[in-house]
Design a protein around this motif. Structure first.
Motif, PDB file in Angstrom:
ATOM      1  N   ALA B  45     -21.144  21.935  25.667  1.00 23.81           N
ATOM      2  CA  ALA B  45     -20.467  23.191  25.326  1.00 23.81           C
ATOM      3  C   ALA B  45     -21.487  24.318  25.187  1.00 23.81           C
ATOM      4  O   ALA B  45     -22.631  24.094  24.780  1.00 23.81           O
ATOM      5  N   LEU B  46     -21.065  25.503  25.537  1.00 24.03           N
ATOM      6  CA  LEU B  46     -21.878  26.707  25.319  1.00 24.03           C
ATOM      7  C   LEU B  46     -20.938  27.910  25.284  1.00 24.03           C
ATOM      8  O   LEU B  46     -20.139  28.107  26.209  1.00 24.03           O
ATOM      9  N   GLY B  47     -21.018  28.635  24.206  1.00 24.59           N
ATOM     10  CA  GLY B  47     -20.186  29.830  24.066  1.00 24.59           C
ATOM     11  C   GLY B  47     -21.019  30.972  23.532  1.00 24.59           C
ATOM     12  O   GLY B  47     -21.977  30.752  22.781  1.00 24.59           O
ATOM     13  N   VAL B  48     -20.653  32.188  23.908  1.00 26.84           N
ATOM     14  CA  VAL B  48     -21.376  33.354  23.412  1.00 26.84           C
ATOM     15  C   VAL B  48     -20.390  34.485  23.176  1.00 26.84           C
ATOM     16  O   VAL B  48     -19.428  34.665  23.929  1.00 26.84           O
ATOM     17  N   HIS B  49     -20.602  35.205  22.081  1.00 25.81           N
ATOM     18  CA  HIS B  49     -19.774  36.365  21.767  1.00 25.81           C
ATOM     19  C   HIS B  49     -20.703  37.498  21.334  1.00 25.81           C
ATOM     20  O   HIS B  49     -21.454  37.351  20.371  1.00 25.81           O
ATOM     21  N   LEU B  50     -20.645  38.618  22.060  1.00 22.58           N
ATOM     22  CA  LEU B  50     -21.433  39.807  21.708  1.00 22.58           C
ATOM     23  C   LEU B  50     -20.467  40.884  21.232  1.00 22.58           C
ATOM     24  O   LEU B  50     -19.400  41.078  21.832  1.00 22.58           O
ATOM     25  N   LEU B  51     -20.841  41.564  20.188  1.00 20.97           N
ATOM     26  CA  LEU B  51     -19.934  42.545  19.587  1.00 20.97           C
ATOM     27  C   LEU B  51     -20.757  43.781  19.257  1.00 20.97           C
ATOM     28  O   LEU B  51     -21.756  43.690  18.537  1.00 20.97           O
ATOM     29  N   ILE B 205     -19.380  25.655   5.863  1.00 22.19           N
ATOM     30  CA  ILE B 205     -18.386  26.671   6.201  1.00 22.19           C
ATOM     31  C   ILE B 205     -18.248  26.736   7.716  1.00 22.19           C
ATOM     32  O   ILE B 205     -19.241  26.749   8.432  1.00 22.19           O
ATOM     33  N   GLU B 206     -17.003  26.750   8.150  1.00 26.04           N
ATOM     34  CA  GLU B 206     -16.722  26.655   9.575  1.00 26.04           C
ATOM     35  C   GLU B 206     -16.489  28.049  10.150  1.00 26.04           C
ATOM     36  O   GLU B 206     -15.843  28.887   9.527  1.00 26.04           O
ATOM     37  N   ALA B 207     -17.008  28.269  11.343  1.00 22.33           N
ATOM     38  CA  ALA B 207     -16.896  29.593  11.957  1.00 22.33           C
ATOM     39  C   ALA B 207     -16.814  29.464  13.473  1.00 22.33           C
ATOM     40  O   ALA B 207     -16.992  28.369  14.025  1.00 22.33           O
ATOM     41  N   THR B 208     -16.563  30.589  14.112  1.00 23.04           N
ATOM     42  CA  THR B 208     -16.592  30.661  15.575  1.00 23.04           C
ATOM     43  C   THR B 208     -17.716  31.624  15.980  1.00 23.04           C
ATOM     44  O   THR B 208     -18.280  32.315  15.133  1.00 23.04           O
ATOM     45  N   CYS B 209     -17.967  31.700  17.258  1.00 16.39           N
ATOM     46  CA  CYS B 209     -18.979  32.644  17.739  1.00 16.39           C
ATOM     47  C   CYS B 209     -18.623  34.074  17.331  1.00 16.39           C
ATOM     48  O   CYS B 209     -19.498  34.870  16.988  1.00 16.39           O
ATOM     49  N   ARG B 210     -17.339  34.378  17.366  1.00 18.06           N
ATOM     50  CA  ARG B 210     -16.945  35.720  16.973  1.00 18.06           C
ATOM     51  C   ARG B 210     -17.289  35.997  15.512  1.00 18.06           C
ATOM     52  O   ARG B 210     -17.742  37.088  15.172  1.00 18.06           O
ATOM     53  N   ASP B 211     -17.055  35.001  14.649  1.00 21.22           N
ATOM     54  CA  ASP B 211     -17.416  35.171  13.234  1.00 21.22           C
ATOM     55  C   ASP B 211     -18.921  35.445  13.082  1.00 21.22           C
ATOM     56  O   ASP B 211     -19.330  36.317  12.317  1.00 21.22           O
ATOM     57  N   LEU B 212     -19.722  34.697  13.814  1.00 21.74           N
ATOM     58  CA  LEU B 212     -21.181  34.926  13.740  1.00 21.74           C
ATOM     59  C   LEU B 212     -21.527  36.345  14.189  1.00 21.74           C
ATOM     60  O   LEU B 212     -22.318  37.042  13.551  1.00 21.74           O
ATOM     61  N   LEU B 274     -27.067  32.801  15.210  1.00 26.20           N
ATOM     62  CA  LEU B 274     -26.656  34.163  14.918  1.00 26.20           C
ATOM     63  C   LEU B 274     -27.861  35.055  15.176  1.00 26.20           C
ATOM     64  O   LEU B 274     -28.965  34.769  14.711  1.00 26.20           O
ATOM     65  N   ALA B 275     -27.647  36.121  15.945  1.00 25.26           N
ATOM     66  CA  ALA B 275     -28.752  37.042  16.231  1.00 25.26           C
ATOM     67  C   ALA B 275     -28.187  38.452  16.257  1.00 25.26           C
ATOM     68  O   ALA B 275     -26.978  38.646  16.233  1.00 25.26           O
ATOM     69  N   PHE B 276     -29.072  39.433  16.266  1.00 23.57           N
ATOM     70  CA  PHE B 276     -28.545  40.790  16.402  1.00 23.57           C
ATOM     71  C   PHE B 276     -29.589  41.738  16.977  1.00 23.57           C
ATOM     72  O   PHE B 276     -30.796  41.475  16.930  1.00 23.57           O
ATOM     73  N   VAL B 277     -29.095  42.815  17.555  1.00 26.51           N
ATOM     74  CA  VAL B 277     -29.932  43.920  18.005  1.00 26.51           C
ATOM     75  C   VAL B 277     -29.700  45.057  17.011  1.00 26.51           C
ATOM     76  O   VAL B 277     -28.594  45.590  16.935  1.00 26.51           O
ATOM     77  N   PRO B 278     -30.729  45.365  16.203  1.00 23.79           N
ATOM     78  CA  PRO B 278     -30.525  46.364  15.148  1.00 23.79           C
ATOM     79  C   PRO B 278     -29.925  47.660  15.681  1.00 23.79           C
ATOM     80  O   PRO B 278     -30.351  48.162  16.726  1.00 23.79           O
ATOM     81  N   GLY B 279     -28.898  48.125  14.990  1.00 24.12           N
ATOM     82  CA  GLY B 279     -28.271  49.376  15.390  1.00 24.12           C
ATOM     83  C   GLY B 279     -27.313  49.263  16.546  1.00 24.12           C
ATOM     84  O   GLY B 279     -26.687  50.258  16.940  1.00 24.12           O
ATOM     85  N   ALA B 280     -27.184  48.071  17.085  1.00 24.54           N
ATOM     86  CA  ALA B 280     -26.447  47.986  18.333  1.00 24.54           C
ATOM     87  C   ALA B 280     -25.441  46.850  18.433  1.00 24.54           C
ATOM     88  O   ALA B 280     -24.288  47.069  18.820  1.00 24.54           O
ATOM     89  N   LEU B 281     -25.816  45.652  18.053  1.00 26.66           N
ATOM     90  CA  LEU B 281     -25.088  44.500  18.554  1.00 26.66           C
ATOM     91  C   LEU B 281     -25.199  43.298  17.626  1.00 26.66           C
ATOM     92  O   LEU B 281     -26.284  42.961  17.166  1.00 26.66           O
ATOM     93  N   GLY B 282     -24.076  42.621  17.395  1.00 30.60           N
ATOM     94  CA  GLY B 282     -24.095  41.305  16.767  1.00 30.60           C
ATOM     95  C   GLY B 282     -23.863  40.236  17.817  1.00 30.60           C
ATOM     96  O   GLY B 282     -23.108  40.444  18.764  1.00 30.60           O
ATOM     97  N   ILE B 283     -24.539  39.103  17.652  1.00 29.35           N
ATOM     98  CA  ILE B 283     -24.471  38.045  18.651  1.00 29.35           C
ATOM     99  C   ILE B 283     -24.168  36.711  17.970  1.00 29.35           C
ATOM    100  O   ILE B 283     -24.805  36.356  16.977  1.00 29.35           O
ATOM    101  N   GLY B 284     -23.186  35.991  18.506  1.00 25.61           N
ATOM    102  CA  GLY B 284     -22.913  34.630  18.058  1.00 25.61           C
ATOM    103  C   GLY B 284     -22.932  33.686  19.239  1.00 25.61           C
ATOM    104  O   GLY B 284     -22.339  33.977  20.281  1.00 25.61           O
ATOM    105  N   VAL B 285     -23.644  32.589  19.085  1.00 23.09           N
ATOM    106  CA  VAL B 285     -23.762  31.613  20.170  1.00 23.09           C
ATOM    107  C   VAL B 285     -23.522  30.227  19.592  1.00 23.09           C
ATOM    108  O   VAL B 285     -23.888  29.966  18.442  1.00 23.09           O
ATOM    109  N   VAL B 286     -22.928  29.346  20.378  1.00 24.75           N
ATOM    110  CA  VAL B 286     -22.899  27.931  19.997  1.00 24.75           C
ATOM    111  C   VAL B 286     -23.184  27.065  21.222  1.00 24.75           C
ATOM    112  O   VAL B 286     -22.692  27.341  22.314  1.00 24.75           O
ATOM    113  N   GLY B 287     -24.016  26.056  20.995  1.00 21.93           N
ATOM    114  CA  GLY B 287     -24.360  25.084  22.040  1.00 21.93           C
ATOM    115  C   GLY B 287     -24.903  23.858  21.331  1.00 21.93           C
ATOM    116  O   GLY B 287     -26.068  23.870  20.934  1.00 21.93           O
TER     117      GLY B 287
END
Lengths: 315, 315, 315, 315
Positions: B45-51, B205-212, B274-287
């Motif tokens: 599995a591999l999923g990614v959500h950028l927000l 605690i359970e989460a999804t990529c979007r939550d991250l 969980l990662a982020f680009v300061p000022g720009a973007l939140g990132i959630g990944v699962v693999g």
């Protein structure tokens, strides 16, 4: 690149007073004494030189003092080795991780397979890097390093302090021990005394706070000298150096410095610290009295306070 | 704050293809198996959500999958402990340095005086942090943590996965060993089983990529939720967390991730990042398939490649 | 002195059969390969020579084979250093404790203050001991050692194997690393290459099983050669050597060997083992295939079995 | 068995004077203070009781004093575990090697695979041994141990000091840490608090110097009580215990004690030392002030001096 204004005019106003306040921190520190040349440095000295991308300066304290680069040189030999060999060749022989141990510990070399140095800023890594500088002879390697450092410092006339070099070479048995350990592990080869001569020689290059600030300014400019427009280092190699300065630049107090100052920096046992604000400012500091982690007591105090007040942290 | 554009429209175009390319990296990894609940996760599995700060998303792969936060939770319990106790109280009991050792090693605790955990993201530090969350009972502490996490994820209905929690609690003997070592050293006090229940509960605690991605977005916004404008965390505590994510967020591959991706990030053994680009973007990944350092093989590959292509590195 | 009968007549009957049985143990071992000269040794060779205080022998297997003493020599350089310097001077520079680590580890040197070698039988200790042998030049030291070894082996014509010596000297970088670490710690001084030449030279002295048994017999006789009546070593120094052979003689399998065989013994990476039954018997064994701890697989098996059957344990 | 004469008549003459001389060594030591019960012991106390195979005694100093066995008990629980489980079952779970580290270090557990305790006399090993004592409940195990110790001490009425036991149990968090580490490594299983209750209970058995000498006499008799002729321990298990007492009995000063005294011995943090001369003599000593290695300062001094004068060394 981060766009920060240096607001040097603002700094200039309070810098002398703040420097005197930080100077008191020297009291709790100790001047390095493993070679006589270092131990002669004045215990309470503290100097700072800030240089912005416009060429404006703010300075205070004992800026006239010169001192040897020691570990500060490791940042720039890393860059030169990257320019000489490329990223992948360098990272076959040194790792990318902070260690949490003293800079001269062999613990991790012994405990962790495959025994390559954890990063290029600990002694084991920096000696390996020194061996990768291009040049037919140790003299040629040393000359190339010195030339590179001179260009980075704006065409200066930096020189090796021969007395320091001779002392380091004569007494550097822990580094010899590390070097032979690396030979045994297949990380290092060639003539060890020659490799160490290159290493000790670049550690013994003498500079002033202004020289540090000037070299730092090139890093702040992502490899292009903001004052001359000259392209000196590929941006990617500055990025690599900058990252290591954040994660490993202040020995095993790097994490704390990142939390408190948030600036890429590299210190040396002579009490020098080179730091910079990306896109904005080169910083050179000297304060010979060292804290328990091997960084300038007063120098760390001053940079942390300045960074907090001016909101210079990268983070 | 760094002003970066997320350029999500650009990312959206190549994301599905890049995700499939990174998915192949899972082959060399292994799903964590120390508790049955984790070992059931699909290997490839591999999923990614950028927000981004406008609320726009880019997503690809197995985004529907939920997983437990595991060590990712440590970033936010650190922040809550800072909000509950202040900076100086927290750093009396945990240090600020990366270790270079495995996250669950006791080596440094034993070798280094005064025996406080090196940083709040290794297990020893995170257990200490759990003990500092305000609350009269473990249940109250756990409730406060869950409530905080829900607010950070945009008013979500995050829940503890009880089966995972029970398994972790039943088999977590290395963490028990670490905890009693900390008691012996005077770092931890109180009822160890209760402290561990708080710790294991927030790891479960359970989460999804979007939550991250949603939680990461608050960090990208320096503590203020970019989507609601709500002020959730003092900026200084985000700065502290961000710095630790750079120096210690990816276990003992943090240095390498900083060089290659240059983003604040935190991984967990469930394969989440969980990662982020300061000022720009939140990132959630699962693999779920992990590499030798304990990070998602495919997830690390994907984030590093994205960051290089989009020039997201802080450095 | 313990009064044991050797009962060699009894041993002679079953020795050939037992040797063949132990020879099978070689299958699981590996011949040392760090220098070509050692790697040429026949993998399945096994020879044993027992010599009692009456001068009677029992022998079996590949007794004709010669091999270098390697670490076995450390027992006798320790004795010579004691005779040259006295007990207190020696134990100012080496300790008395087993380490539990590999013989060539620097872990303990680094972790334990004041950084003197744990005992005279690990490499760090033995190199220090080599530096304490009396003599104006390395050649004179080496000559005195060789002469001492010849007297201990009954006036033999033992010689250094020059090819082995040259190889060891050329490739012995871990020992160089250890030596420079000791210089740094103030344990060792003088010319390191000269000290190492003395060390590698005594490790490269070539002997047969009979030579080992003959040297061991002097220890069994508490320092007086039972066959000639000649007084060669003060009894106290034999006692010291004997104790170290029990606690540290078989690398980090010394504890197990003490439990299973209960005899003072010293092994070398060439596959040799020297052991003795106090008051009764000298033993020389060679079997080049080594187990994971660095001792002869077949040799250890044979001595343990003999000692159990004959009830030779000191304990 | 070694035939030594105890020559107790000779010892009796100088013992009081020698004891007073050794008593001065207490000045440089410190009484263990981790639990209040231990710290109450008189700093300068020193008592010795020697008991030979004829039942004759020599005693001097503070022989009336009682103290808890602490680590001395580990020798006899090892023997009982061997009698309960056999040699091979015991050595599947504990090793045979001295460590060179502190008795309560987890370093070796963590660094060395497969993570079984190095030997049965360090805490990790002794806790594992406690878990192997036969008995349906912890109470039954403790009762069997106490009964065994009473038989070994000539039908004494040894008792657990409940106050010491309660204190040890309440504060023994390092031992808890070690125990959970062993659970994680699959060395230990079952209820940890119950296992520790058995362990702390046998450490808290109270005895006098005479009791120690009496128990030691059974070991001196190879498992048969010289005074009653009763067969109490198989000779092989005495041999195993004796060997461990030589290689690991005096913490990480065992090597030095073997060189200087050459007697099988075991010390405890209460200041007790049990030693013996095989075939001849049981020895019990108490002196609460401990040296840096955790052994009775005055006690070690006295035994070493006695052994040298009387030539009692096994070696």
């Amino acid at each position: 690149m981060i766009n920060k204004e240096s607001r040097l005019a603002e700094v200039r106003q309070f810098l002398p007073e703040w420097l005197e306040y930080s100077r008191k921190e020297a009291a709790s520190g100790e001047v390095a004494s493993y070679i006589p040349e270092l131990s002669k440095a004045p215990h309470d000295a503290l100097g700072v030189h800030l240089l912005d991308v416009e060429g404006d300066s703010a300075l205070a304290g004992d800026c006239g003092m010169s001192f040897t680069l020691q570990s500060i040189s490791k940042v720039f030999t890393l860059i030169l080795a990257l320019m000489d060999n490329g990223e992948s060749a360098v990272f076959e022989r040194v790792g990318m991780e902070p260690t949490g141990d003293n800079f001269n510990s062999m613990l991790k070399l012994e405990l962790v397979r495959p025994g390559i140095p954890f990063n290029p800023l600990i002694n084991a890594g920096a000696i390996t890097i020194s061996s990768m500088i291009r040049g037919a002879t140790p003299e040629e390697k040393s000359a190339r390093i010195l030339d590179f450092f001179r260009r980075l410092s704006g065409g200066s006339s930096l020189e090796v302090n021969e007395a320091v070099y001779q002392s380091e070479f004569a007494t550097g048995n822990l580094n010899r021990s590390i070097a032979y350990f690396l030979v045994e592990n297949g990380v290092l080869d060639g003539n060890i005394e020659e490799i160490l001569s290159v290493y000790f020689r670049h550690c013994s290059i003498e500079a002033t706070c202004r020289d540090l600030a000037r070299m730092a300014l090139v890093l702040a400019g992502d490899g292009t000298d903001p004052l001359t427009g000259e392209y000196l280092i590929p941006r990617r190699y500055v990025q690599i150096a900058k990252t290591f300065m954040i994660t490993c630049g202040m020995y095993n107090a790097s994490g704390e410095f990142a939390i408190k100052a948030g600036l890429p920096a590299k210190s040396g046992v002579s009490g020098g610290i080179l730091a910079f604000v990306p896109g904005a400012l080169g910083i050179g500091v000297v304060g010979p009295a060292l804290n328990a982690k091997g960084n300038s007591s007063a120098g760390v105090h001053l940079i942390e306070r300045l960074s907090q007040r001016m909101d210079w942290s990268l983070f």
